[in-house]
Design an enzyme around this catalytic site. Structure first.
Site, PDB file in Angstrom:
ATOM      1  N   TYR A  84       0.819  -1.217   0.000  1.00  0.00           N
ATOM      2  CA  TYR A  84       0.000   0.000   0.000  1.00  0.00           C
ATOM      3  C   TYR A  84       0.850   1.263   0.000  1.00  0.00           C
ATOM      4  CZ  TYR A  84      -3.890  -3.081   1.347  1.00  0.00           C
ATOM      5  OH  TYR A  84      -4.843  -4.067   1.402  1.00  0.00           O
ATOM      6  N   LEU A 122     -17.829  -2.406  -0.229  1.00  0.00           N
ATOM      7  CA  LEU A 122     -18.595  -1.419  -0.998  1.00  0.00           C
ATOM      8  C   LEU A 122     -18.205  -1.451  -2.480  1.00  0.00           C
ATOM      9  CD1 LEU A 122     -18.781   1.646   1.424  1.00  0.00           C
ATOM     10  CD2 LEU A 122     -20.577  -0.006   0.854  1.00  0.00           C
ATOM     11  N   PHE A 126     -15.463  -1.072  -4.447  1.00  0.00           N
ATOM     12  CA  PHE A 126     -14.754   0.094  -4.998  1.00  0.00           C
ATOM     13  C   PHE A 126     -15.661   1.322  -5.041  1.00  0.00           C
ATOM     14  CE2 PHE A 126     -11.516  -2.443  -7.803  1.00  0.00           C
ATOM     15  CZ  PHE A 126     -10.980  -3.010  -6.670  1.00  0.00           C
ATOM     16  N   GLY A 127     -16.631   1.392  -4.148  1.00  0.00           N
ATOM     17  CA  GLY A 127     -17.541   2.535  -4.096  1.00  0.00           C
ATOM     18  C   GLY A 127     -18.791   2.366  -4.926  1.00  0.00           C
ATOM     19  N   LEU A 147     -21.162   0.314  -4.498  1.00  0.00           N
ATOM     20  CA  LEU A 147     -22.315   0.083  -3.628  1.00  0.00           C
ATOM     21  C   LEU A 147     -22.623   1.263  -2.712  1.00  0.00           C
ATOM     22  CD1 LEU A 147     -21.788  -3.697  -2.812  1.00  0.00           C
ATOM     23  CD2 LEU A 147     -23.662  -2.671  -4.125  1.00  0.00           C
ATOM     24  N   GLY A 187     -23.664   3.897  -4.608  1.00  0.00           N
ATOM     25  CA  GLY A 187     -24.579   4.479  -5.586  1.00  0.00           C
ATOM     26  C   GLY A 187     -24.045   5.724  -6.255  1.00  0.00           C
ATOM     27  N   LYS A 188     -22.854   6.203  -5.837  1.00  0.00           N
ATOM     28  CA  LYS A 188     -22.379   7.505  -6.334  1.00  0.00           C
ATOM     29  C   LYS A 188     -22.031   7.484  -7.817  1.00  0.00           C
ATOM     30  CE  LYS A 188     -17.672   6.643  -4.554  1.00  0.00           C
ATOM     31  NZ  LYS A 188     -16.677   7.074  -3.542  1.00  0.00           N
TER      32      LYS A 188
END
Length: 346
Positions: free
Chosen positions: A53, A236, A238-239, A241, A243-244
């Site tokens: 990371y 989520l 990668f985002g 979930l 909804g964005k």
């Protein structure tokens, strides 16, 4: 906060684990410390990092995430109040050639732990994980296993456990776990543990979400019968979930806007399923993110749900999911979608 124990130990960990892989790329050190401060105040005592990371892995940022955590530990003096998990990179490839050119050899394991301890400014790591298998297998979004007769990997499960056992006996790591592993590899490590009285893999950090429930197959049975807990990541997706991306509200710094090649959760079927889940969440006065995280939190094989965020508001909502219990009716509706669009991502 709710707590569980790391399997086969007496170590209490928060059921929400703080993920950190954006720190040093999408997030600054100040951002990381702000998130650590808030998470710690909310009762989170479990932090996950990796020598890889931040992501995407680059020579210029390699190890920066752990250095951010190490600076916070030194500044706050909280080392004895948190449980640290980290990971060694798997089979070498161009993607991680800047970190190491050898796999899980004893020298590689020793090198990786020595460097990570310095970055984290600590004498020991509580949970040390193999980031992905050395052998060629279907990981990171590859749906099906295709055997490659040219794979040069040789069975070294025993050697790896012996190398990790040496590190445990030296007091540099306390326990060991897997990540992105499959059923066969998990059972091989268990076989060597049982036959040769070697350390046991106590956790498995795999992706698990409404869009990817493949863990519920063979590995879930292993988890229950062998007492290996899931540390879920990408809960989520990668985002997706949140909804964005469907609503068009994602900011320019969001992961898929910065790194559109990370398309594991962006397929047509993923979008179709996400829209169905959004409808269920809305009908039950929940945000999609809260429903998606609460679903993971309620799974019986879960030890901890790794949540990550690029800003504090996202983190607050993610942590709030620990207080949400989905009703049987909501779970029924979720499973109805899953039956029609099963595992659109892997």
């Amino acid at each position: 906060m709710k707590y569980t124990t790391l399997p086969n130990t007496n170590i209490k960990v928060s059921k929400i684990c703080l993920g950190t892989m954006t720190w040093g790329e999408q997030n600054t050190e100040a951002d990381g410390h702000e998130q650590l401060d808030y998470a710690f105040e909310q009762g989170i005592n479990f932090i996950d990092t990796a020598e890889l990371y931040p992501v995407p892995a680059r020579p210029e940022t390699s190890g920066k995430t752990s250095r951010i955590i190490g600076a916070w530990l030194k500044k706050t003096g909280n080392r004895d109040k948190v449980i640290l998990a980290s990971k060694i990179v798997g089979r070498t490839s161009n993607y991680v050639a800047h970190i190491r050119k050898d796999g899980f050899s004893p020298d590689s394991i020793n090198d990786a732990i020595e460097k990570e301890l310095k970055r984290l400014q600590t004498d020991y790591i509580d949970l040390y994980q193999l980031h992905w298998p050395e052998r060629l297998t279907n990981t990171f979004g590859i749906r099906d296993y295709k055997h490659d007769p040219e794979d040069s990997w040789k069975d070294n499960f025993n050697e790896v456990l012996h190398a990790l056992d040496k590190q445990i006996k030296a007091g540099r790591i306390r326990h060991i776990g897997l990540s992105n592993e499959k059923a066969w590899g998990t059972m091989r490590f268990l076989e060597e543990h049982k036959r040769h009285n070697l350390p046991k893999m106590i956790t498995i950090q795999n992706s698990y979400s409404l869009l990817n429930r493949t863990f519920e197959g063979d590995i879930a049975e292993i988890s229950h019968r062998e007492n290996i807990g899931l540390l879920s990541y990408s809960t989520l997706a990668f985002g997706m979930l949140t909804g964005k991306y469907i609503n068009g509200t994602a900011n320019p710094n969001s992961r898929l806007n910065l790194f559109p090649h990370m398309a594991r959760y962006s397929s047509e079927q993923c979008v179709k399923a996400t829209k169905r889940y959004m409808e269920i969440a809305g009908n039950n006065e929940l945000s999609l993110a809260l429903m998606a995280l609460a679903f993971v939190n309620q799974q019986p094989f879960l030890t901890s749900n790794i949540v990550a965020a690029t800003n504090l508001e996202q983190l607050k909502e993610n942590i709030e999911s620990i207080n949400i219990t989905l009703s049987d009716e909501v779970l029924k509706q979720i499973n109805e979608v899953h039956a029609v669009i099963p595992n659109p991502a892997t």
